[in-house]
Write an enzyme that holds these catalytic residues in place. Structure first.
Site, PDB file in Angstrom:
ATOM      1  N   HIS A  68      -9.052 -16.821 -46.063  1.00 44.95           N
ATOM      2  CA  HIS A  68      -9.341 -17.536 -47.323  1.00 44.95           C
ATOM      3  C   HIS A  68     -10.492 -16.902 -48.119  1.00 44.95           C
ATOM      4  O   HIS A  68     -11.006 -17.529 -49.045  1.00 44.95           O
ATOM      5  CB  HIS A  68      -9.670 -19.007 -47.032  1.00 44.95           C
ATOM      6  CG  HIS A  68      -8.482 -19.784 -46.526  1.00 44.95           C
ATOM      7  ND1 HIS A  68      -7.359 -19.988 -47.297  1.00 44.95           N
ATOM      8  CD2 HIS A  68      -8.247 -20.373 -45.334  1.00 44.95           C
ATOM      9  CE1 HIS A  68      -6.470 -20.688 -46.590  1.00 44.95           C
ATOM     10  NE2 HIS A  68      -6.976 -20.929 -45.398  1.00 44.95           N
ATOM     11  N   HIS A 174     -10.646 -19.252 -36.824  1.00 41.21           N
ATOM     12  CA  HIS A 174      -9.483 -19.542 -37.669  1.00 41.21           C
ATOM     13  C   HIS A 174      -8.681 -20.779 -37.263  1.00 41.21           C
ATOM     14  O   HIS A 174      -8.272 -21.539 -38.131  1.00 41.21           O
ATOM     15  CB  HIS A 174      -8.523 -18.348 -37.779  1.00 41.21           C
ATOM     16  CG  HIS A 174      -7.266 -18.646 -38.549  1.00 41.21           C
ATOM     17  ND1 HIS A 174      -7.259 -18.933 -39.894  1.00 41.21           N
ATOM     18  CD2 HIS A 174      -5.959 -18.712 -38.156  1.00 41.21           C
ATOM     19  CE1 HIS A 174      -6.008 -19.147 -40.292  1.00 41.21           C
ATOM     20  NE2 HIS A 174      -5.207 -19.038 -39.264  1.00 41.21           N
ATOM     21  N   HIS A 176      -9.583 -23.494 -35.762  1.00 36.75           N
ATOM     22  CA  HIS A 176     -10.406 -24.709 -35.849  1.00 36.75           C
ATOM     23  C   HIS A 176     -10.321 -25.568 -34.592  1.00 36.75           C
ATOM     24  O   HIS A 176     -10.854 -26.679 -34.574  1.00 36.75           O
ATOM     25  CB  HIS A 176     -10.052 -25.559 -37.082  1.00 36.75           C
ATOM     26  CG  HIS A 176     -10.334 -24.876 -38.371  1.00 36.75           C
ATOM     27  ND1 HIS A 176     -10.308 -25.510 -39.597  1.00 36.75           N
ATOM     28  CD2 HIS A 176     -10.662 -23.585 -38.652  1.00 36.75           C
ATOM     29  CE1 HIS A 176     -10.586 -24.657 -40.561  1.00 36.75           C
ATOM     30  NE2 HIS A 176     -10.795 -23.479 -40.011  1.00 36.75           N
TER      31      HIS A 176
END
Ligand code: FE2
Length: 265
Positions: A68, A174, A176
């Protein structure tokens, strides 16, 4: 050398619990060098100048990014800050640095950010990207920390073993979701498949449950909103022999906070 690696900061809930943790756990005085993944720090997607300024006040030494990185239009400006690195395995000529050499209280630290390729957008090979940077980093510092921002556990496991003995630590980000596999690999590289995140532990990977469930039920893209319930800091602490760059230990650091009901911005 004691290094703290903080899992993906998700939106205002993540930033809020991060500030609490710095204050109540006295993080800055406990660690020689602090790294945080900040690719979800602004509203859950990307980073802005304002959010970076807010995080810089905590005196975090290095921010890594991920898939992101470029979600916010200010990203190119944010990447000019020398404390922020973006994935190294993006095409040549992309703005920003894929690795950085930083000063810590116990000597120099090299940090490199790599993106995985399984179930993710196509990028250059993370394994060979590390190979091409290794000598450049090693010349500057024995301590080399890798943030491997990837989806597949197999790819993360593979990079860990591929870099064993060359990297001081390979830290997965990434997903989480923290994995219970902190370990020292045979050639003294510290490893964890995923450090987890710093954000709401009540939602789905830091976001409100309903929109994500609806997306799965309908296959129609939905706007994901950051959740605020039960924020938690998830991190790992790594101890490294700075003379050799080899890891001595890796352990989990958690900080659970109170509910935070502020509106996201
Ligand atoms: Fe990501």
């Amino acid at each position: 050398m004691k290094i703290l690696f903080i899992g993906d900061i998700v939106g205002r809930a993540g930033r809020g619990i991060l500030k609490d943790a710095f204050r109540y756990l006295n993080l800055r005085s406990k660690y020689d060098f602090i790294i945080a993944n900040a690719e979800n720090a602004a509203g859950g997607f990307g980073i802005t100048n304002k959010v970076l300024d807010e995080l810089l006040q905590l005196q975090i030494d290095c921010f890594t990014m991920g898939n992101h990185t470029f979600d916010k239009k200010e990203a190119e400006q944010v990447l000019l800050n020398d404390r922020v690195i973006r994935p190294a395995n993006l095409p040549p000529g992309v703005v920003g640095a894929g690795y950085g050499i930083f000063n810590s209280r116990s000597g120099k630290v090299a940090v490199v950010n790599l993106l995985g390729r399984i179930f993710m957008q196509p990028v250059d090979c993370p394994f060979r990207s590390f190979d091409s940077l290794y000598n450049l980093m090693k010349r500057e510092s024995n301590v080399i920390i890798v943030d491997f921002h990837a989806e597949a556990t197999s790819e993360k496991n593979a990079l860990g073993y591929y870099l064993d003995g060359r990297a001081s630590a390979v830290i997965g980000t990434h997903t989480h979701v923290p994995t219970d596999d902190c370990k020292i690999l045979p050639n003294k590289t510290a490893y964890v498949t995923d450090v987890g995140m710093t954000g709401s532990s009540a939602g789905i990977i830091g976001f409100k449950k309903d929109s994500i469930i609806q997306k799965f039920l309908t296959c129609i893209p939905k706007k994901f909103e950051v959740d605020f319930e039960e924020p938690q800091l998830q991190a790992v602490a790594v101890e490294i022999d700075e003379a050799t760059g080899m890891a001595r230990s890796i352990e989990r650091v958690f900080y659970p906070g109170k509910n935070c009901c502020e509106k996201e911005s």
